[in-house]
Structure formats: C-alpha cells, structure tokens
Design a protein around this motif. Structure first.
Motif, PDB file in Angstrom:
ATOM      1  N   THR A 159       7.383  -3.054   1.528  1.00  0.00           N
ATOM      2  CA  THR A 159       7.901  -3.785   2.685  1.00  0.00           C
ATOM      3  C   THR A 159       8.535  -5.071   2.176  1.00  0.00           C
ATOM      4  O   THR A 159       7.875  -5.883   1.528  1.00  0.00           O
ATOM      5  N   TYR A 160       9.834  -5.219   2.458  1.00  0.00           N
ATOM      6  CA  TYR A 160      10.615  -6.370   2.000  1.00  0.00           C
ATOM      7  C   TYR A 160      10.783  -7.364   3.143  1.00  0.00           C
ATOM      8  O   TYR A 160      11.162  -6.978   4.250  1.00  0.00           O
ATOM      9  N   ARG A 161      10.507  -8.630   2.854  1.00  0.00           N
ATOM     10  CA  ARG A 161      10.650  -9.702   3.843  1.00  0.00           C
ATOM     11  C   ARG A 161      11.502 -10.822   3.240  1.00  0.00           C
ATOM     12  O   ARG A 161      11.471 -11.051   2.043  1.00  0.00           O
ATOM     13  N   ARG A 162      12.211 -11.511   4.139  1.00  0.00           N
ATOM     14  CA  ARG A 162      12.904 -12.732   3.701  1.00  0.00           C
ATOM     15  C   ARG A 162      12.028 -13.916   4.059  1.00  0.00           C
ATOM     16  O   ARG A 162      11.015 -13.758   4.761  1.00  0.00           O
ATOM     17  N   ARG A 163      12.406 -15.090   3.576  1.00  0.00           N
ATOM     18  CA  ARG A 163      11.658 -16.307   3.937  1.00  0.00           C
ATOM     19  C   ARG A 163      11.464 -16.341   5.446  1.00  0.00           C
ATOM     20  O   ARG A 163      12.352 -15.986   6.189  1.00  0.00           O
ATOM     21  N   GLY A 164      10.313 -16.764   5.874  1.00  0.00           N
ATOM     22  CA  GLY A 164      10.025 -16.797   7.298  1.00  0.00           C
ATOM     23  C   GLY A 164       9.300 -15.542   7.756  1.00  0.00           C
ATOM     24  O   GLY A 164       8.838 -15.472   8.884  1.00  0.00           O
ATOM     25  N   GLY A 165       9.218 -14.521   6.888  1.00  0.00           N
ATOM     26  CA  GLY A 165       8.436 -13.333   7.192  1.00  0.00           C
ATOM     27  C   GLY A 165       9.153 -12.185   7.845  1.00  0.00           C
ATOM     28  O   GLY A 165       8.548 -11.140   8.099  1.00  0.00           O
ATOM     29  N   GLU A 166      10.447 -12.316   8.172  1.00  0.00           N
ATOM     30  CA  GLU A 166      11.171 -11.225   8.830  1.00  0.00           C
ATOM     31  C   GLU A 166      11.269 -10.015   7.903  1.00  0.00           C
ATOM     32  O   GLU A 166      11.723 -10.128   6.763  1.00  0.00           O
ATOM     33  N   VAL A 167      10.850  -8.851   8.378  1.00  0.00           N
ATOM     34  CA  VAL A 167      10.988  -7.612   7.607  1.00  0.00           C
ATOM     35  C   VAL A 167      12.455  -7.201   7.627  1.00  0.00           C
ATOM     36  O   VAL A 167      13.045  -7.032   8.693  1.00  0.00           O
ATOM     37  N   VAL A 168      13.043  -7.074   6.434  1.00  0.00           N
ATOM     38  CA  VAL A 168      14.452  -6.683   6.336  1.00  0.00           C
ATOM     39  C   VAL A 168      14.615  -5.240   5.910  1.00  0.00           C
ATOM     40  O   VAL A 168      15.648  -4.624   6.186  1.00  0.00           O
ATOM     41  N   ALA A 169      13.591  -4.655   5.241  1.00  0.00           N
ATOM     42  CA  ALA A 169      13.698  -3.267   4.795  1.00  0.00           C
ATOM     43  C   ALA A 169      12.328  -2.728   4.404  1.00  0.00           C
ATOM     44  O   ALA A 169      11.415  -3.495   4.078  1.00  0.00           O
ATOM     45  N   THR A 170      12.215  -1.407   4.455  1.00  0.00           N
ATOM     46  CA  THR A 170      11.059  -0.723   3.884  1.00  0.00           C
ATOM     47  C   THR A 170      11.591   0.393   2.996  1.00  0.00           C
ATOM     48  O   THR A 170      12.669   0.942   3.236  1.00  0.00           O
ATOM     49  N   SER A 171      10.824   0.702   1.975  1.00  0.00           N
ATOM     50  CA  SER A 171      11.212   1.761   1.054  1.00  0.00           C
ATOM     51  C   SER A 171       9.991   2.607   0.737  1.00  0.00           C
ATOM     52  O   SER A 171       8.996   2.100   0.210  1.00  0.00           O
ATOM     53  N   ARG A 172      10.063   3.874   1.084  1.00  0.00           N
ATOM     54  CA  ARG A 172       8.995   4.836   0.795  1.00  0.00           C
ATOM     55  C   ARG A 172       9.419   5.580  -0.459  1.00  0.00           C
ATOM     56  O   ARG A 172      10.490   6.175  -0.497  1.00  0.00           O
ATOM     57  N   ASN A 173       8.601   5.498  -1.499  1.00  0.00           N
ATOM     58  CA  ASN A 173       8.967   6.068  -2.790  1.00  0.00           C
ATOM     59  C   ASN A 173       7.903   7.063  -3.237  1.00  0.00           C
ATOM     60  O   ASN A 173       6.708   6.786  -3.137  1.00  0.00           O
ATOM     61  N   THR A 174       8.349   8.220  -3.719  1.00  0.00           N
ATOM     62  CA  THR A 174       7.439   9.230  -4.245  1.00  0.00           C
ATOM     63  C   THR A 174       7.778   9.486  -5.704  1.00  0.00           C
ATOM     64  O   THR A 174       8.925   9.785  -6.031  1.00  0.00           O
ATOM     65  N   LEU A 175       6.777   9.324  -6.555  1.00  0.00           N
ATOM     66  CA  LEU A 175       6.931   9.595  -7.979  1.00  0.00           C
ATOM     67  C   LEU A 175       6.008  10.733  -8.369  1.00  0.00           C
ATOM     68  O   LEU A 175       4.953  10.932  -7.757  1.00  0.00           O
ATOM     69  N   PHE A 176       6.404  11.480  -9.398  1.00  0.00           N
ATOM     70  CA  PHE A 176       5.561  12.538  -9.933  1.00  0.00           C
ATOM     71  C   PHE A 176       5.030  12.043 -11.269  1.00  0.00           C
ATOM     72  O   PHE A 176       5.790  11.798 -12.205  1.00  0.00           O
ATOM     73  N   ARG A 177       3.721  11.841 -11.349  1.00  0.00           N
ATOM     74  CA  ARG A 177       3.039  11.409 -12.581  1.00  0.00           C
ATOM     75  C   ARG A 177       2.504  12.647 -13.246  1.00  0.00           C
ATOM     76  O   ARG A 177       1.707  13.395 -12.669  1.00  0.00           O
ATOM     77  N   PHE A 178       2.926  12.918 -14.499  1.00  0.00           N
ATOM     78  CA  PHE A 178       2.613  14.195 -15.124  1.00  0.00           C
ATOM     79  C   PHE A 178       2.551  14.086 -16.644  1.00  0.00           C
ATOM     80  O   PHE A 178       2.952  13.081 -17.230  1.00  0.00           O
ATOM     81  N   THR A 179       2.069  15.147 -17.253  1.00  0.00           N
ATOM     82  CA  THR A 179       2.131  15.310 -18.690  1.00  0.00           C
ATOM     83  C   THR A 179       3.199  16.365 -18.975  1.00  0.00           C
ATOM     84  O   THR A 179       3.077  17.503 -18.496  1.00  0.00           O
ATOM     85  N   PRO A 180       4.269  16.005 -19.680  1.00  0.00           N
ATOM     86  CA  PRO A 180       5.368  16.959 -19.924  1.00  0.00           C
ATOM     87  C   PRO A 180       4.888  18.227 -20.609  1.00  0.00           C
ATOM     88  O   PRO A 180       4.044  18.190 -21.509  1.00  0.00           O
ATOM     89  N   GLY A 181       5.442  19.353 -20.145  1.00  0.00           N
ATOM     90  CA  GLY A 181       5.193  20.639 -20.765  1.00  0.00           C
ATOM     91  C   GLY A 181       3.883  21.294 -20.405  1.00  0.00           C
ATOM     92  O   GLY A 181       3.666  22.466 -20.696  1.00  0.00           O
ATOM     93  N   ALA A 182       2.969  20.592 -19.776  1.00  0.00           N
ATOM     94  CA  ALA A 182       1.656  21.152 -19.464  1.00  0.00           C
ATOM     95  C   ALA A 182       1.720  22.202 -18.356  1.00  0.00           C
ATOM     96  O   ALA A 182       0.777  22.953 -18.189  1.00  0.00           O
ATOM     97  N   GLY A 183       2.813  22.292 -17.639  1.00  0.00           N
ATOM     98  CA  GLY A 183       2.881  23.231 -16.525  1.00  0.00           C
ATOM     99  C   GLY A 183       3.672  24.475 -16.803  1.00  0.00           C
ATOM    100  O   GLY A 183       3.720  25.395 -16.007  1.00  0.00           O
ATOM    101  N   SER A 184       4.326  24.550 -17.965  1.00  0.00           N
ATOM    102  CA  SER A 184       5.184  25.708 -18.234  1.00  0.00           C
ATOM    103  C   SER A 184       4.431  26.949 -18.554  1.00  0.00           C
ATOM    104  O   SER A 184       3.384  27.043 -18.962  1.00  0.00           O
TER     105      SER A 184
END
Length: 184
Positions: A159-184
C-alpha cells in the motif's frame, strides 16, 4: 541484505518450513519511505528510455494544469521506493534499508520469480510526492510442483501513500519461491 567484499548488495533469503511461513500470513512490514521525492528528472529519464512522449511527462505547464505537476509514469511506482545499492552513510556504519517482506518469509527454495502483479492507482503520483509503502504478507500456497521446480507461491500486498497518508496505489504481487530443477 548482505554486502560482499566489493561493496555491492545482495539479497539474502530467509529459510524455514511452510508451517513457519504460514505463521507470518497477515504480518505487516515496517513502513519504508522513499529517500527522495518523485523528481521530474527521473520521470523524463524513464520516459526517454521507453520513448514515451506523453505531454504529462515532458511539458511542465501542461502537467501543472492537468495534474498539478509532472505526472509519474505508472511503471515507476515500485522504483520510487527501491533504495540505492550503496550510499555513503553505509560506510559510516549507518543502518541498511530493510529487505522486502517476501525475502523474510521462511521457506525452502533458493530463488524466486515474479508470477503476477496487479496494481491499482487511486490518485495520480506527481513530481514532489514522497511515497511511503507498507507491505503485508497475504498468503503462502502449499507446495507446488512446476516445470521450474518445487516451491510455494507467496502473495504480498503493498500500500503506497503520499505525505499526509492518502493512499495513491496498491500493488498485489505473487512470487514463486522454488528450488530450480526440483520439479522436473
């Protein structure tokens, strides 16, 4: 974050179990405030790099009438809060910037990749704004097996705010945390 002998910064992952990670769901990180205000020079440098001639980025008078100041391109949102990899104060023993929450989630997996990002803007971000972001851990998936490897999807909400506390944007982010090659 860690510093190697040459002085560059690398990001350290926190390791643990899926159960450890689940205990963090709902946790909120410390607010991080940008070191500098949104600047016209960075707006125009970014626009020049991507060849974007939008008048809101280049024409101060037009932007002032339309937005109040030069408009920041939406693609720069996260960039305003990325700390530089080095600052002189670090050589004097000053504290290092805090790591992003996704790096603090204790999970197995030696790397991560961005899987999805959804950003919503509520107000224009303009030259002179100083942004603060607060990150929250939304969810951690059970173990998944993919062509990349075995790991977990980690979702955060910033949640991004500018001075004064106004919310200017939100960003929902999904990352995949993994060990390479372990799923092949």
């Amino acid at each position: 974050m860690e510093q190697d002998p040459a002085g560059s910064v690398s990001y350290a992952l926190t390791f643990g179990t899926y159960e450890d990670a689940l205990k963090m769901v709902g946790a909120t990180g410390q607010p991080r405030t940008a070191a500098t205000a949104v600047s016209g020079a960075r707006i125009q440098l970014f626009a020049a790099m991507v060849h974007d001639g939008n008048r809101s980025y280049w024409d101060p008078e037009f932007a002032r009438q339309r937005w109040g100041a030069l408009l920041a391109p939406p693609a720069l949102l996260m960039g305003w809060l990325i700390p530089p990899p080095w600052e002189p104060s670090q050589d004097r023993g000053a504290g290092r910037p805090s790591a992003a929450m996704v790096l603090q989630v204790p999970l197995p997996g030696t790397t991560f990749i961005n899987a999805a990002n959804d950003t919503e803007f509520f107000a224009p971000i303009v030259e002179g704004d100083v942004l603060t972001v607060v990150e929250q851990l939304v969810s951690v998936s059970p173990e998944k097996r993919t062509r990349l490897g075995v790991g977990h999807f980690v979702e955060t909400l910033e949640t991004y705010r500018r001075r004064g506390g106004e919310v200017v944007a939100t960003s929902r982010n999904t990352l995949f945390r993994f060990t390479p090659g372990a799923g092949s």
